[in-house]
Structures are given as C-alpha cells and as structure tokens.
Design an enzyme around this catalytic site. Structure first.
Site, PDB file in Angstrom:
ATOM      1  N   SER A 132       0.833  -1.204   0.000  1.00 20.30           N
ATOM      2  CA  SER A 132       0.000   0.000   0.000  1.00 20.30           C
ATOM      3  C   SER A 132       0.866   1.251   0.000  1.00 20.30           C
ATOM      4  O   SER A 132       1.969   1.251   0.554  1.00 20.30           O
ATOM      5  CB  SER A 132      -0.893   0.004   1.251  1.00 20.30           C
ATOM      6  N   TYR A 157      -2.420  -0.190  10.051  1.00 24.39           N
ATOM      7  CA  TYR A 157      -2.617  -0.754   8.721  1.00 24.39           C
ATOM      8  C   TYR A 157      -1.324  -0.661   7.910  1.00 24.39           C
ATOM      9  O   TYR A 157      -0.865  -1.647   7.322  1.00 24.39           O
ATOM     10  CB  TYR A 157      -3.753  -0.025   7.998  1.00 24.39           C
TER      11      TYR A 157
END
Length: 340
Positions: A132, A157
């Site tokens: 990501s 995350y």
C-alpha cells in the site's frame, strides 16, 4: 500482456481489486481459484454480487475461508498445483485500524505468513502481493519512490503492510521464493469499496446529505483507476523479479534486493486535491455537494504521489486514466447497480 500461467490463486477474490483481477485472468483463459472470507467490514451483498459474476465462469473455483486458518488454506493448496499466487486479501482501511487493531494482526500478519508457508511448500513460481502507498507514512519527499526508506508508518494498517514486505523478502532470501510487492495508490472505479471516498461522496450527493471533507479538502491523493491497477498487476505477474546485481549491504536499496524480490508503486503519477476530486464528482452528477469541513484524521497523511519509473522501465506500463473518465465510469456503474 501474455501470461505464462494457466492456474492462479487469487486471495480476496470477492473484494474490489480481487474481483477485477480474477475477471481479467478468467477472460484471458486462466483457471482461477478464489479465496475470500466474505467478512462484514462492508456490505456483504456487494461482495456476493461480485462473486456471482465470477462463479458464472467454468474455470473459477471458490473457497470461503480465512487466511488465518492454516488447515483450510493448506487444503486449498493440496493437489492444486498453482503457477502463481496473488494475495489481495487483507483487513483494509486506515481508520478502522485505530478501532480494531487485532483484525489487522490476524488477517494481515498471521494470514500472510500462512500464505508464504503454503507458497514455499508448493513450489509457487511467483508470489505477488498487495502492499500500500500507506507504507510511506511520515515521508514528505515527493514523489514517493520504492528506493526511499519507509521506517515511519503512521497507522497500524501501514505497519502491517510494511511487515508483509519484510516477511516476503525473508522468504525470498531463505527459500528462493520469487516475491513481488505492489504499493497501490488510492484505487477507485466500478465495483469499488463503499468505505472509500468516491462511493461515500457519490451516495451522499445523490441523497442530498452532507459529505465530510477532511483536512478542508487540501489533501492530495494519487487516485488510480482500477483498470490501470489491474494492467499493472498482470504485467508484473508475467515479470519474475530478478536480483539486483548492484545491490549493496553497505548502502541497501529498499526497493530491490540481492535475491529474487522486488517492489513497485502502481499509481497515476498525478496527485489530485480532494477539492478537485469532489468538484469532478459534482460536475459528473450535475449536483452540488453539501460539505462539512473537517480536520485531518489520525493516521491520515496529507499527500500521496507515486514515482512509477521502475514500473515503466521493467514492464513498460504507466497508469494514465484521468479522474474525469474514471469518475464517469464509476458513477455509471453506481447508478446501474443501485438503480438510481
């Protein structure tokens, strides 16, 4: 792009990116086995609708399991002889990681190492996994490059995604497993996630309810259309990672390695302000948004901007869909799917 694979495992197959990749592979004649636990992080009906379109293909098999369950995962691998594995399963969302950190540890770390173990014991030719843009964290030097250090994540995350990159590198080093990590930048498009800005804004504007505009609309995101993401993934799948002959432990390059491991950014290489993004949605809908200006949220960053030079050099592709086109296609899908 011709793939040398005939049998591919896609995790998170009922998810946004997983659905689109599975469909692309099936359309290319691949046999696809999809895994998804169909969790209720967002509307399961949307996942079921995506899955229904995939199960219409003869060459699609599906297993409703969680990656955290090693026994179930090993059963999927047993006798299947996958050529490649693409991991798109994860507990998604930056803000939810502040509320439920354990969901991220279970899905993104425990599940990931289970998948690595299955790959190494089943002689997988190429393990491709979603990382990501959030891994860049507190970095401010733009555009974000795979060759930059990423030691300062600002959400759990992001930390789990960086841990995936580290674990994959370890398996490349120890077992020779070819691993490629893909840092996606703000993916949007038809069949997108209901917790993402484009979906939330479109729904609210059509219903005449206010939208929350964080950081007063001054945030910038490298919005990347789903078709460009999928083209990048397919090209990378066909391109096995090679050791970098000039890699040196005295000055280690974070984006390459002495082993068969590589990282790529897949982004539009053109950051857009949140305000302009909203204006484009308004123009496409022919309706003005009611805006509620908000401060920056914990775990968020002010800007993302992808350096995609390595992607261009290695696989000859650069995402280029303008937001006007991408938003138009999303809204057309939204209106048809929800009967607006």
């Amino acid at each position: 792009m011709k793939l040398n694979y005939t049998n591919v495992l896609v995790t998170g197959a009922a998810g946004f990116i997983g659905y689109h990749l599975s469909k692309r592979l099936l359309d290319n004649g691949c046999h696809v086995t999809g895994i998804d636990n169909m969790n209720a992080y967002y509307d399961v009906k949307l996942k079921e609708a995506r899955l229904a379109r995939l199960t219409a293909y003869d060459k699609f098999d599906f297993a409703r399991i969680s990656l955290e369950d090693l026994n179930d995962l090993e059963a999927v691998f047993r006798g299947s002889e996958f050529d490649a594995v693409v991991n798109l399963a994860a507990q998604a969302g930056v803000r939810y990681s502040l509320k439920n950190p354990h969901a991220y540890v279970n899905a993104n770390i425990v599940g990931f190492v289970n998948l690595l173990e299955c790959c190494r014991h089943n002689q997988i030719k190429h393990f491709v996994f979603a990382s990501s843009s959030s891994v860049y964290g507190a970095n401010t030097l733009m555009p974000f490059s795979i060759h930059h250090n990423i030691d300062h994540p600002v959400s759990l995350y992001a930390a789990t995604k960086k841990s995936n990159e580290l674990m994959a590198h370890t398996y490349s080093h120890l077992y020779g497993l070819p691993c490629t990590g893909l840092r996606f930048f703000t993916v949007y498009g038809p069949w997108g996630r209901p917790d993402m800005a484009l979906f939330l804004f479109t729904k609210a504007i059509l219903e005449g309810t206010p939208i929350n505009v964080f950081n007063h609309g001054k945030m910038q995101r490298d919005f990347t259309f789903i078709d460009d993401i999928i083209e990048g993934v397919v090209r990378v799948m066909a391109n096995l990672p090679e050791p970098n002959p000039s890699w040196s432990g005295d000055s280690p390059d974070p984006g390459t390695s002495y082993t068969n491991y590589k990282i790529y950014n897949i982004g539009n290489n053109q950051p857009i302000s949140l305000n302009r993004f909203i204006e484009t949605i308004e123009d496409t809908l022919g309706k003005t948004a009611k805006k509620k200006m908000m401060d920056l949220q914990p775990g968020d960053v002010t800007a993302t901007y992808a350096d995609v030079d390595d992607l261009i050099n290695d696989v000859g592709f650069k995402p280029a869909t303008p937001i006007e086109e991408g938003i138009k296609r999303f809204i057309a899908w939204y209106k048809e799917f929800y009967g607006v």
